[in-house]
Design a protein around this motif. Structure first.
Motif, PDB file in Angstrom:
ATOM      1  N   ALA A 165       0.831  -1.207   0.000  1.00 45.79           N
ATOM      2  CA  ALA A 165       0.000   0.000   0.000  1.00 45.79           C
ATOM      3  C   ALA A 165       0.864   1.254   0.000  1.00 45.79           C
ATOM      4  O   ALA A 165       1.952   1.279   0.572  1.00 45.79           O
ATOM      5  CB  ALA A 165      -0.913  -0.004   1.216  1.00 45.79           C
ATOM      6  N   ARG A 166       0.366   2.289  -0.665  1.00 47.21           N
ATOM      7  CA  ARG A 166       1.080   3.552  -0.800  1.00 47.21           C
ATOM      8  C   ARG A 166       0.183   4.725  -0.454  1.00 47.21           C
ATOM      9  O   ARG A 166      -1.036   4.658  -0.580  1.00 47.21           O
ATOM     10  CB  ARG A 166       1.565   3.730  -2.232  1.00 47.21           C
ATOM     11  N   THR A 167       0.834   5.808  -0.074  1.00 50.46           N
ATOM     12  CA  THR A 167       0.125   7.053   0.189  1.00 50.46           C
ATOM     13  C   THR A 167      -0.024   7.823  -1.117  1.00 50.46           C
ATOM     14  O   THR A 167       0.949   7.981  -1.857  1.00 50.46           O
ATOM     15  CB  THR A 167       0.881   7.900   1.222  1.00 50.46           C
ATOM     16  N   VAL A 168      -1.239   8.280  -1.383  1.00 50.41           N
ATOM     17  CA  VAL A 168      -1.514   9.131  -2.543  1.00 50.41           C
ATOM     18  C   VAL A 168      -1.603  10.562  -2.037  1.00 50.41           C
ATOM     19  O   VAL A 168      -2.348  10.843  -1.090  1.00 50.41           O
ATOM     20  CB  VAL A 168      -2.824   8.722  -3.240  1.00 50.41           C
ATOM     21  N   THR A 169      -0.836  11.471  -2.657  1.00 51.07           N
ATOM     22  CA  THR A 169      -0.821  12.870  -2.229  1.00 51.07           C
ATOM     23  C   THR A 169      -1.094  13.772  -3.426  1.00 51.07           C
ATOM     24  O   THR A 169      -0.485  13.606  -4.484  1.00 51.07           O
ATOM     25  CB  THR A 169       0.545  13.239  -1.617  1.00 51.07           C
ATOM     26  N   VAL A 170      -2.015  14.727  -3.241  1.00 52.89           N
ATOM     27  CA  VAL A 170      -2.273  15.756  -4.249  1.00 52.89           C
ATOM     28  C   VAL A 170      -1.929  17.098  -3.622  1.00 52.89           C
ATOM     29  O   VAL A 170      -2.419  17.444  -2.549  1.00 52.89           O
ATOM     30  CB  VAL A 170      -3.741  15.763  -4.733  1.00 52.89           C
ATOM     31  N   THR A 171      -1.080  17.850  -4.316  1.00 52.79           N
ATOM     32  CA  THR A 171      -0.677  19.176  -3.857  1.00 52.79           C
ATOM     33  C   THR A 171      -1.208  20.207  -4.848  1.00 52.79           C
ATOM     34  O   THR A 171      -0.951  20.110  -6.050  1.00 52.79           O
ATOM     35  CB  THR A 171       0.861  19.274  -3.767  1.00 52.79           C
ATOM     36  N   THR A 172      -1.959  21.173  -4.330  1.00 53.91           N
ATOM     37  CA  THR A 172      -2.489  22.279  -5.139  1.00 53.91           C
ATOM     38  C   THR A 172      -2.141  23.563  -4.403  1.00 53.91           C
ATOM     39  O   THR A 172      -2.791  23.912  -3.416  1.00 53.91           O
ATOM     40  CB  THR A 172      -4.017  22.163  -5.321  1.00 53.91           C
ATOM     41  N   GLY A 173      -1.075  24.240  -4.848  1.00 55.18           N
ATOM     42  CA  GLY A 173      -0.617  25.423  -4.123  1.00 55.18           C
ATOM     43  C   GLY A 173      -0.225  25.027  -2.716  1.00 55.18           C
ATOM     44  O   GLY A 173       0.557  24.103  -2.511  1.00 55.18           O
ATOM     45  N   SER A 174      -0.815  25.681  -1.717  1.00 54.06           N
ATOM     46  CA  SER A 174      -0.502  25.367  -0.320  1.00 54.06           C
ATOM     47  C   SER A 174      -1.371  24.239   0.235  1.00 54.06           C
ATOM     48  O   SER A 174      -1.152  23.787   1.355  1.00 54.06           O
ATOM     49  CB  SER A 174      -0.654  26.622   0.550  1.00 54.06           C
ATOM     50  N   GLU A 175      -2.339  23.763  -0.540  1.00 50.68           N
ATOM     51  CA  GLU A 175      -3.212  22.676  -0.091  1.00 50.68           C
ATOM     52  C   GLU A 175      -2.553  21.331  -0.404  1.00 50.68           C
ATOM     53  O   GLU A 175      -2.258  21.030  -1.550  1.00 50.68           O
ATOM     54  CB  GLU A 175      -4.559  22.764  -0.802  1.00 50.68           C
ATOM     55  N   VAL A 176      -2.334  20.539   0.633  1.00 52.66           N
ATOM     56  CA  VAL A 176      -1.755  19.199   0.473  1.00 52.66           C
ATOM     57  C   VAL A 176      -2.702  18.208   1.134  1.00 52.66           C
ATOM     58  O   VAL A 176      -2.981  18.304   2.332  1.00 52.66           O
ATOM     59  CB  VAL A 176      -0.359  19.104   1.133  1.00 52.66           C
ATOM     60  N   VAL A 177      -3.235  17.277   0.338  1.00 50.03           N
ATOM     61  CA  VAL A 177      -4.120  16.246   0.869  1.00 50.03           C
ATOM     62  C   VAL A 177      -3.541  14.880   0.540  1.00 50.03           C
ATOM     63  O   VAL A 177      -3.004  14.673  -0.542  1.00 50.03           O
ATOM     64  CB  VAL A 177      -5.562  16.370   0.322  1.00 50.03           C
ATOM     65  N   SER A 178      -3.640  13.970   1.502  1.00 51.17           N
ATOM     66  CA  SER A 178      -3.088  12.631   1.324  1.00 51.17           C
ATOM     67  C   SER A 178      -4.077  11.585   1.786  1.00 51.17           C
ATOM     68  O   SER A 178      -4.901  11.827   2.665  1.00 51.17           O
ATOM     69  CB  SER A 178      -1.797  12.474   2.125  1.00 51.17           C
ATOM     70  N   LEU A 179      -3.953  10.401   1.186  1.00 50.37           N
ATOM     71  CA  LEU A 179      -4.726   9.244   1.619  1.00 50.37           C
ATOM     72  C   LEU A 179      -3.733   8.124   1.860  1.00 50.37           C
ATOM     73  O   LEU A 179      -3.146   7.584   0.910  1.00 50.37           O
ATOM     74  CB  LEU A 179      -5.765   8.838   0.576  1.00 50.37           C
TER      75      LEU A 179
END
Length: 170
Positions: free
Chosen positions: A152-166
């Protein structure tokens, strides 16, 4: 008459503040003021806008207009304040050696943006492209190296200063 045009009632938004817009009209005497949650709104003709704080959980927003005769009318809406998050990755697995695998990422209260958002699936997985279809949905096309370790891996989306991970998202 008070009509709230944005945001729509029932939507989920990020905690912080949100701009509420709409119209307030009175055909007889004219509108003199508009209040959002008891704070004066900016009124330009019949259009109003105001900033309203949003907390985590249910938020009831009330807008009240007053006409020149002192009559008051109101409108309200309900929003859900929820933190930004990745809520889904589909498919959430891929075999080693897979080429051009499309993977849909679903966010909550996110602000994905074409040309700005960047996604990562970790070492050994190359993101060939990212197509953003809305602020809460994007599709990444992946190549998974033949020798990439499984697990399993962490998925991360970065949009400017917004960083969300699962965590364990893929």
């Amino acid at each position: 008459v008070v009509i709230i045009t944005s945001p729509a009632s029932g939507v989920t938004v990020s905690p912080g503040s949100i701009t509420v817009t709409g119209t307030a009209t009175d055909a007889l005497s004219g509108t003199t003021s508009v209040m959002c949650q008891g704070v004066a709104a900016v009124l330009a003709g019949s259009n109003f806008s105001c900033f309203v704080p949003i907390v985590v959980g249910p938020n009831a927003i009330s807008v009240q207009a007053t006409d020149k005769a002192g009559n008051k009318v109101s409108a309200s809406l309900s929003l859900l304040g929820a933190p930004t998050a990745i809520t889904g990755v589909n498919p959430n697995t891929g075999p080693q050696g897979t080429q051009t695998l499309p993977v849909t990422i679903t966010g909550q209260s996110t602000h994905f943006a074409q040309g700005t958002s960047v996604v990562s699936f970790g070492a050994g997985i190359t993101v060939l492209s990212l197509t953003v279809s809305s602020t809460t949905s994007a599709t990444a096309v992946l190549n998974i190296d033949q020798g990439t370790p499984t697990g399993a891996r962490t998925v991360t989306v970065t949009t400017g200063s917004e960083v969300v991970s699962l965590n364990n998202g893929f």
